[in-house]
Motif scaffolding. Structure first.
Motif, mmCIF file in Angstrom:
data_model
loop_
_atom_site.group_PDB
_atom_site.id
_atom_site.type_symbol
_atom_site.label_atom_id
_atom_site.label_comp_id
_atom_site.label_asym_id
_atom_site.label_seq_id
_atom_site.Cartn_x
_atom_site.Cartn_y
_atom_site.Cartn_z
ATOM 1 N N LEU A 180 0.757 -1.195 -0.173
ATOM 2 C CA LEU A 180 0.166 -0.146 0.114
ATOM 3 C C LEU A 180 0.666 1.172 0.096
ATOM 4 C CD1 LEU A 180 -2.909 -1.175 2.504
ATOM 5 C CD2 LEU A 180 -3.014 -0.860 -0.152
ATOM 6 N N TYR A 181 1.922 1.168 0.516
ATOM 7 C CA TYR A 181 2.753 2.443 0.440
ATOM 8 C C TYR A 181 3.522 2.720 -0.733
ATOM 9 C CZ TYR A 181 6.953 5.543 1.486
ATOM 10 O OH TYR A 181 7.454 6.781 1.359
ATOM 11 N N MET A 182 3.641 1.696 -1.799
ATOM 12 C CA MET A 182 4.186 1.828 -3.056
ATOM 13 C C MET A 182 3.079 2.477 -3.889
ATOM 14 S SD MET A 182 6.420 -1.507 -3.982
ATOM 15 C CE MET A 182 5.411 -2.935 -3.316
ATOM 16 N N VAL A 183 1.724 1.967 -3.476
ATOM 17 C CA VAL A 183 0.426 2.804 -4.274
ATOM 18 C C VAL A 183 0.484 4.164 -3.663
ATOM 19 C CG1 VAL A 183 -2.013 2.477 -4.579
ATOM 20 C CG2 VAL A 183 -0.610 0.461 -4.262
ATOM 21 N N TYR A 184 0.767 4.357 -2.583
ATOM 22 C CA TYR A 184 0.623 5.817 -1.947
ATOM 23 C C TYR A 184 1.662 6.664 -2.496
ATOM 24 C CZ TYR A 184 2.087 9.518 1.202
ATOM 25 O OH TYR A 184 2.344 10.836 1.649
ATOM 26 N N LEU A 185 2.845 5.881 -2.847
ATOM 27 C CA LEU A 185 4.025 6.903 -3.645
ATOM 28 C C LEU A 185 3.495 7.083 -4.851
ATOM 29 C CD1 LEU A 185 7.093 4.800 -2.373
ATOM 30 C CD2 LEU A 185 6.521 7.129 -1.644
ATOM 31 N N LEU A 186 2.785 6.268 -5.600
ATOM 32 C CA LEU A 186 2.197 6.454 -6.943
ATOM 33 C C LEU A 186 1.366 7.728 -6.986
ATOM 34 C CD1 LEU A 186 2.281 2.942 -8.496
ATOM 35 C CD2 LEU A 186 4.095 4.779 -8.969
ATOM 36 N N ALA A 187 0.511 7.574 -5.894
ATOM 37 C CA ALA A 187 -0.644 8.571 -6.018
ATOM 38 C C ALA A 187 0.007 9.875 -5.631
ATOM 39 C CB ALA A 187 -1.839 8.201 -4.871
ATOM 40 N N ALA A 188 0.885 9.964 -4.576
ATOM 41 C CA ALA A 188 1.621 11.302 -4.173
ATOM 42 C C ALA A 188 2.378 11.843 -5.057
ATOM 43 C CB ALA A 188 2.459 10.980 -3.007
ATOM 44 N N LEU A 189 3.152 10.893 -5.843
ATOM 45 C CA LEU A 189 3.911 11.445 -6.991
ATOM 46 C C LEU A 189 3.125 12.004 -8.258
ATOM 47 C CD1 LEU A 189 6.825 11.779 -8.112
ATOM 48 C CD2 LEU A 189 6.598 9.552 -9.188
ATOM 49 N N ASN A 190 2.127 11.498 -8.459
ATOM 50 C CA ASN A 190 0.936 11.676 -9.405
ATOM 51 C C ASN A 190 0.410 13.286 -8.987
ATOM 52 O OD1 ASN A 190 -0.702 11.757 -11.718
ATOM 53 N ND2 ASN A 190 -2.299 10.840 -10.538
ATOM 54 N N LEU A 191 0.043 13.415 -7.947
ATOM 55 C CA LEU A 191 -0.581 14.511 -7.578
ATOM 56 C C LEU A 191 0.742 15.749 -7.482
ATOM 57 C CD1 LEU A 191 -2.735 16.418 -6.169
ATOM 58 C CD2 LEU A 191 -2.377 15.712 -4.166
ATOM 59 N N GLY A 192 1.744 15.257 -6.945
ATOM 60 C CA GLY A 192 2.935 16.332 -6.926
ATOM 61 C C GLY A 192 3.226 17.161 -8.317
ATOM 62 N N LEU A 193 3.171 15.852 -9.231
ATOM 63 C CA LEU A 193 3.693 16.540 -10.523
ATOM 64 C C LEU A 193 2.698 17.126 -11.152
ATOM 65 C CD1 LEU A 193 5.390 13.193 -11.859
ATOM 66 C CD2 LEU A 193 6.633 15.005 -10.978
ATOM 67 N N LYS A 194 1.335 16.881 -11.055
ATOM 68 C CA LYS A 194 0.266 17.645 -11.731
ATOM 69 C C LYS A 194 0.045 19.054 -10.826
ATOM 70 C CE LYS A 194 -2.253 14.023 -13.476
ATOM 71 N NZ LYS A 194 -3.463 12.907 -13.330
ATOM 72 N N ALA A 195 0.493 19.071 -9.693
ATOM 73 C CA ALA A 195 0.409 20.228 -8.922
ATOM 74 C C ALA A 195 1.612 21.075 -9.006
ATOM 75 C CB ALA A 195 0.052 20.062 -7.434
ATOM 76 N N ARG A 196 2.660 20.722 -9.664
ATOM 77 C CA ARG A 196 4.073 21.241 -9.656
ATOM 78 C C ARG A 196 4.485 21.613 -8.424
ATOM 79 N NH1 ARG A 196 3.047 24.656 -15.525
ATOM 80 N NH2 ARG A 196 2.601 22.685 -16.709
ATOM 81 N N TRP A 197 4.491 20.664 -7.454
ATOM 82 C CA TRP A 197 5.179 20.989 -6.058
ATOM 83 C C TRP A 197 6.692 21.135 -6.318
ATOM 84 C CZ3 TRP A 197 2.181 16.798 -3.020
ATOM 85 C CH2 TRP A 197 0.814 17.089 -2.831
ATOM 86 N N PRO A 198 7.230 21.916 -5.351
ATOM 87 C CA PRO A 198 8.808 22.031 -5.321
ATOM 88 C C PRO A 198 9.321 20.579 -4.759
ATOM 89 C CG PRO A 198 7.792 23.482 -4.108
ATOM 90 C CD PRO A 198 6.692 22.959 -4.440
ATOM 91 N N VAL A 199 10.410 20.006 -5.263
ATOM 92 C CA VAL A 199 11.015 18.864 -5.014
ATOM 93 C C VAL A 199 11.004 18.660 -3.379
ATOM 94 C CG1 VAL A 199 13.165 17.451 -5.188
ATOM 95 C CG2 VAL A 199 12.283 18.798 -7.183
ATOM 96 N N GLY A 200 11.273 19.503 -2.609
ATOM 97 C CA GLY A 200 11.402 19.516 -1.108
ATOM 98 C C GLY A 200 10.036 19.029 -0.629
ATOM 99 N N TYR A 201 9.186 19.703 -1.009
ATOM 100 C CA TYR A 201 7.820 19.335 -0.507
ATOM 101 C C TYR A 201 7.149 18.175 -0.851
ATOM 102 C CZ TYR A 201 2.887 20.029 0.955
ATOM 103 O OH TYR A 201 1.802 19.866 1.472
ATOM 104 N N LEU A 202 7.526 17.685 -2.291
ATOM 105 C CA LEU A 202 7.222 16.633 -2.782
ATOM 106 C C LEU A 202 7.870 15.468 -2.008
ATOM 107 C CD1 LEU A 202 5.656 14.809 -4.887
ATOM 108 C CD2 LEU A 202 7.556 15.215 -6.605
#
Length: 108
Positions: free
Chosen positions: A51-73
Protein backbone atom coordinates in the motif's frame (compact mmCIF):
# COMPACT_ATOMS: atom_id res chain seq x y z
CA UNK A 1 -6.88 22.55 -12.54
CA UNK A 2 -9.44 19.76 -12.93
CA UNK A 3 -6.49 17.43 -13.54
CA UNK A 4 -4.99 18.33 -10.16
CA UNK A 5 -8.33 17.98 -8.43
CA UNK A 6 -8.82 14.49 -9.91
CA UNK A 7 -5.42 13.42 -8.52
CA UNK A 8 -6.24 14.74 -5.04
CA UNK A 9 -8.85 12.14 -4.04
CA UNK A 10 -6.70 9.02 -4.67
CA UNK A 11 -3.86 10.69 -2.77
CA UNK A 12 -6.09 11.52 0.20
CA UNK A 13 -7.51 7.99 0.35
CA UNK A 14 -4.07 6.41 0.18
CA UNK A 15 -2.64 8.80 2.79
CA UNK A 16 -5.28 7.74 5.29
CA UNK A 17 -4.95 4.04 4.47
CA UNK A 18 -1.15 4.09 4.70
CA UNK A 19 -1.31 6.10 7.93
CA UNK A 20 -3.65 3.60 9.55
CA UNK A 21 -1.62 0.64 8.29
CA UNK A 22 1.56 2.18 9.67
CA UNK A 23 -0.04 2.57 13.09
CA UNK A 24 -1.17 -1.06 12.92
CA UNK A 25 2.35 -2.08 11.94
CA UNK A 26 3.77 -0.20 14.93
CA UNK A 27 1.33 -2.00 17.22
CA UNK A 28 2.31 -5.30 15.59
CA UNK A 29 5.98 -4.52 16.25
CA UNK A 30 5.18 -4.01 19.94
CA UNK A 31 3.45 -7.40 19.98
CA UNK A 32 6.38 -9.00 18.15
CA UNK A 33 9.12 -7.72 20.42
CA UNK A 34 7.13 -7.34 23.63
CA UNK A 35 5.22 -10.60 23.54
CA UNK A 36 7.36 -12.65 21.13
CA UNK A 37 4.60 -13.09 18.56
CA UNK A 38 5.58 -12.13 15.00
CA UNK A 39 2.36 -13.23 13.31
CA UNK A 40 0.88 -9.75 13.02
CA UNK A 41 4.08 -8.28 11.58
CA UNK A 42 4.22 -11.10 9.03
CA UNK A 43 0.73 -10.18 7.83
CA UNK A 44 0.61 -6.39 8.23
CA UNK A 45 4.18 -5.69 7.08
CA UNK A 46 3.83 -6.81 3.45
CA UNK A 47 0.36 -5.26 3.16
CA UNK A 48 1.69 -1.92 4.39
CA UNK A 49 4.65 -2.23 2.02
CA UNK A 50 2.41 -2.76 -1.00
CA UNK A 51 0.00 0.00 0.00
CA UNK A 52 2.94 2.35 0.60
CA UNK A 53 4.06 1.80 -3.01
CA UNK A 54 0.54 2.68 -4.20
CA UNK A 55 0.66 5.76 -1.94
CA UNK A 56 3.98 6.77 -3.52
CA UNK A 57 2.43 6.60 -6.99
CA UNK A 58 -0.63 8.61 -5.91
CA UNK A 59 1.51 11.25 -4.17
CA UNK A 60 3.93 11.48 -7.09
CA UNK A 61 1.01 11.83 -9.51
CA UNK A 62 -0.49 14.66 -7.45
CA UNK A 63 2.87 16.34 -6.88
CA UNK A 64 3.74 16.37 -10.56
CA UNK A 65 0.32 17.64 -11.59
CA UNK A 66 0.33 20.33 -8.90
CA UNK A 67 3.97 21.21 -9.71
CA UNK A 68 5.13 21.03 -6.13
CA UNK A 69 8.72 21.95 -5.30
CA UNK A 70 11.02 18.93 -4.98
CA UNK A 71 11.54 19.41 -1.24
CA UNK A 72 7.82 19.43 -0.50
CA UNK A 73 7.25 16.45 -2.79
CA UNK A 74 9.94 14.48 -0.93
CA UNK A 75 8.30 15.34 2.40
CA UNK A 76 4.97 14.07 1.10
CA UNK A 77 6.58 10.90 -0.25
CA UNK A 78 8.30 9.96 3.03
CA UNK A 79 5.28 10.86 5.16
CA UNK A 80 4.03 7.27 4.99
CA UNK A 81 7.08 6.05 6.88
CA UNK A 82 6.64 8.09 10.07
CA UNK A 83 3.63 7.38 12.31
CA UNK A 84 0.98 10.14 12.26
CA UNK A 85 2.94 12.22 9.73
CA UNK A 86 0.87 11.04 6.77
CA UNK A 87 -2.23 12.54 8.42
CA UNK A 88 -0.53 15.90 8.99
CA UNK A 89 1.00 16.09 5.52
CA UNK A 90 -2.24 14.96 3.87
CA UNK A 91 -4.07 17.87 5.47
CA UNK A 92 -1.32 20.28 4.42
CA UNK A 93 -1.30 19.01 0.85
CA UNK A 94 -5.09 19.14 0.61
CA UNK A 95 -5.15 22.74 1.80
CA UNK A 96 -2.35 23.65 -0.60
CA UNK A 97 -4.02 22.05 -3.63
CA UNK A 98 -7.42 23.51 -2.74
CA UNK A 99 -5.92 27.00 -2.54
CA UNK A 100 -4.24 26.52 -5.91
CA UNK A 101 -7.50 25.35 -7.49
CA UNK A 102 -9.45 28.29 -6.02
CA UNK A 103 -6.78 30.76 -7.15
CA UNK A 104 -6.84 29.37 -10.67
CA UNK A 105 -10.64 29.49 -10.75
CA UNK A 106 -10.74 33.10 -9.59
CA UNK A 107 -8.28 34.24 -12.29
CA UNK A 108 -10.11 32.41 -15.07
Amino acid sequence: MIVVQSALKPYRVMAYIVGVMLLLLCAAMVVKYGFDNGTFVAVIGPVHGFLYMVYLLAALNLGLKARWPVGYLLLVLIAGTIPFLSFVVEKSATVRVTREIEAAASTA
